[in-house]
Write a protein that holds these residues in place. Sequence first.
Motif, PDB file in Angstrom:
ATOM      1  N   UNK A 240       0.867  -1.415   0.066  1.00  0.00           N
ATOM      2  CA  UNK A 240      -0.029   0.462   0.299  1.00  0.00           C
ATOM      3  C   UNK A 240       1.104   1.251  -0.134  1.00  0.00           C
ATOM      4  N   UNK A 241       1.871   0.886   1.093  1.00  0.00           N
ATOM      5  CA  UNK A 241       3.059   2.127   1.101  1.00  0.00           C
ATOM      6  C   UNK A 241       3.622   2.759  -1.195  1.00  0.00           C
ATOM      7  N   UNK A 242       3.816   1.620  -1.808  1.00  0.00           N
ATOM      8  CA  UNK A 242       4.280   1.591  -2.770  1.00  0.00           C
ATOM      9  C   UNK A 242       3.606   2.950  -3.329  1.00  0.00           C
ATOM     10  N   UNK A 243       2.272   2.081  -3.288  1.00  0.00           N
ATOM     11  CA  UNK A 243       1.462   2.830  -4.895  1.00  0.00           C
ATOM     12  C   UNK A 243       1.156   3.702  -3.709  1.00  0.00           C
ATOM     13  N   UNK A 283       1.558  -4.502  -8.346  1.00  0.00           N
ATOM     14  CA  UNK A 283       1.170  -4.244  -9.788  1.00  0.00           C
ATOM     15  C   UNK A 283       1.185  -2.814 -10.408  1.00  0.00           C
ATOM     16  N   UNK A 284       1.513  -2.413  -9.409  1.00  0.00           N
ATOM     17  CA  UNK A 284       1.943  -0.528  -9.580  1.00  0.00           C
ATOM     18  C   UNK A 284       3.601  -0.507 -10.117  1.00  0.00           C
ATOM     19  N   UNK A 285       4.117  -1.385  -9.946  1.00  0.00           N
ATOM     20  CA  UNK A 285       5.743  -0.553  -9.872  1.00  0.00           C
ATOM     21  C   UNK A 285       5.952  -1.970 -11.252  1.00  0.00           C
ATOM     22  N   UNK A 286       7.549  -1.478 -11.057  1.00  0.00           N
ATOM     23  CA  UNK A 286       7.979  -2.074 -11.922  1.00  0.00           C
ATOM     24  C   UNK A 286       9.535  -2.509 -11.584  1.00  0.00           C
ATOM     25  N   UNK A 352      10.397   6.561  -8.265  1.00  0.00           N
ATOM     26  CA  UNK A 352      11.362   6.098  -8.695  1.00  0.00           C
ATOM     27  C   UNK A 352      11.977   5.293  -7.153  1.00  0.00           C
ATOM     28  N   UNK A 353      12.048   4.226  -6.682  1.00  0.00           N
ATOM     29  CA  UNK A 353      12.142   3.954  -5.323  1.00  0.00           C
ATOM     30  C   UNK A 353      13.571   2.986  -5.456  1.00  0.00           C
ATOM     31  N   UNK A 354      14.579   3.530  -4.490  1.00  0.00           N
ATOM     32  CA  UNK A 354      16.209   2.941  -4.866  1.00  0.00           C
ATOM     33  C   UNK A 354      16.370   2.797  -3.577  1.00  0.00           C
ATOM     34  N   UNK A 355      16.972   1.178  -3.469  1.00  0.00           N
ATOM     35  CA  UNK A 355      17.289   0.090  -2.307  1.00  0.00           C
ATOM     36  C   UNK A 355      18.061  -0.864  -3.049  1.00  0.00           C
TER      37      UNK A 355
END
Length: 555
Positions: A240-243, A283-286, A352-355
């Motif tokens: 949920x957080x990433x969405x 599903x909303x991420x790549x 963008x989310x980086x890790x």
Amino acid sequence: MVEEDESVKANGSPDLHLQHLQVSCPLLNGERVEYEGGAGGSVFTLTNYRLHIRTQDDIINVPVQLVESVECRDVTQLHLTCKDCKVIRCHFLSAEQCQDWSRRMNASVRPPVRLEEVFAFALLSCSTSTEEREVHDGMCRTGGHQHRFKSEMERMGFHTHSDWRISNINHNYRLCSSYPQQILVPASVTDQQLENVAAFRSWKRIPAVVYRHQSSGAVIGRCGQPEVSWWGWRNADDEHLLQSIAKACAADQKLLIMDARSYAAAVANRAKGGGCECPEYYPGCEVMFMGMANIHSIRRSFQCLRSLCAQVPDPVNWLSALESTKWLPHLSLLLKASLLVVNAVDRDHRPVLVHCSDGWDRTPQIVALSKLLLDPFYRTIKGFQVLVETEWLDYGHKFAGRCGHGENADDVNERCPVFLQWLDCVHQLQRQFPCSFEFNEPFLVKLVQHTYSCLFGTFLCNSVKEREERQIHQNTCSVWSLLRAGNPAFHNILYSPRSETVLHPVCHVRNLMLWSAVYLPNSAPSTPSDESCVPHSAPVSPEDTPVSSFSMNDG
């Protein structure tokens, strides 16, 4: 050849003919001479801060914490291998003298048993001037994460958008000991949900937003890896957080999750409880894997580079030998990853989310370099300070462990020149865009040296929590007192505030160059002496060369 005779203890009773040696090394406040000796016009002085060697032709001035290892070679030759790639060779008249200095140096360069043993504490504690204290106290009051955080939020326009909020869930570092107390998250995510996410992310390093593109509205976030493990765990609040991050950006495209590791390395981490995001759960991420090397590979690459640079150059095989170190390909990959983030945020209006694994090595490299490419503010001296303190210090890069100057930091497997590698990339950008940076190359060279020197307290400890507990800001000087905007020695005369807004560097290895000012002997640019720039210091003779100008002796 540097040769010296029997040394004497500074606090003992030296022979009369050595009395004049006591003034050979001008001392900083809090600096004390531990050993001193000389012969044939050369003088060796070992203090609680540095090894100072004055020859007839040159001066070598190296902080003891900059030295990584000390070893005797060829019976009478002492090799000092430095953390910034330099190698210093000293020749002695006898094996006994060489062994004596080896013991002294090894005792001096070891990691401190107590943090207060590092010289940064002595420098400030021995300052007696009221004016000096007022200057230092003023710097402490104007710094700090909260002031910097608020200014950055306003500058990037977060305060005008109700889709974002500042969470105090990490007040007193109760949630994550390596994060700052305030973090930025989507307004639709509650603190209870953040608590649940923390249980699913490595070291509780939850996804936190650290940058917003003012034109596109796309953001950059950072975090630790998800703890998927072999069991394939998932977390609804994390999903949920990433969405919510993508939704708060009003993005038409999927959130890009940039994993700095290779896919194989990410999957292998599942055996240790880590892993990567499963696309069907997000599903909303790549998810994109960059294949960047871990700290162990980077350390080996740097050791190969240091070995190469310490040898007598072989013009015929130099380029192939440099290629075999893999140092420039590592830089190239880091630049490429950062450019991908830039294009996603600036061109595609995509968050963008980086890790990586834990989120404190490759993650700050990519995020900080991306912000530097995107935002001209970070290319000013003031902005670069904000960038370093935010992405590297506030978000918990392990400087004490990676640099080896933490308490009992004897584990060499924890050491790695992660920050130096990033500064090398900044130098590559300076070369390609000479008018886009307010600071010059000597500024970066000094920053490399003082990452390790322990003259300043800026890079002590592994997190902002530890620095607060040890009262680093109150008891040591800041490196920014030297690298300040008002110091003309570090100002780039070619700088133009009207240069390119977003930088798009050429990342191919053939367009990168070895940073000779840092890695090669006798090639450092002219920089002012630290002792003449640092507050609370004693006067230094004008002929003193800076720490950067090491003199190499190949015997």
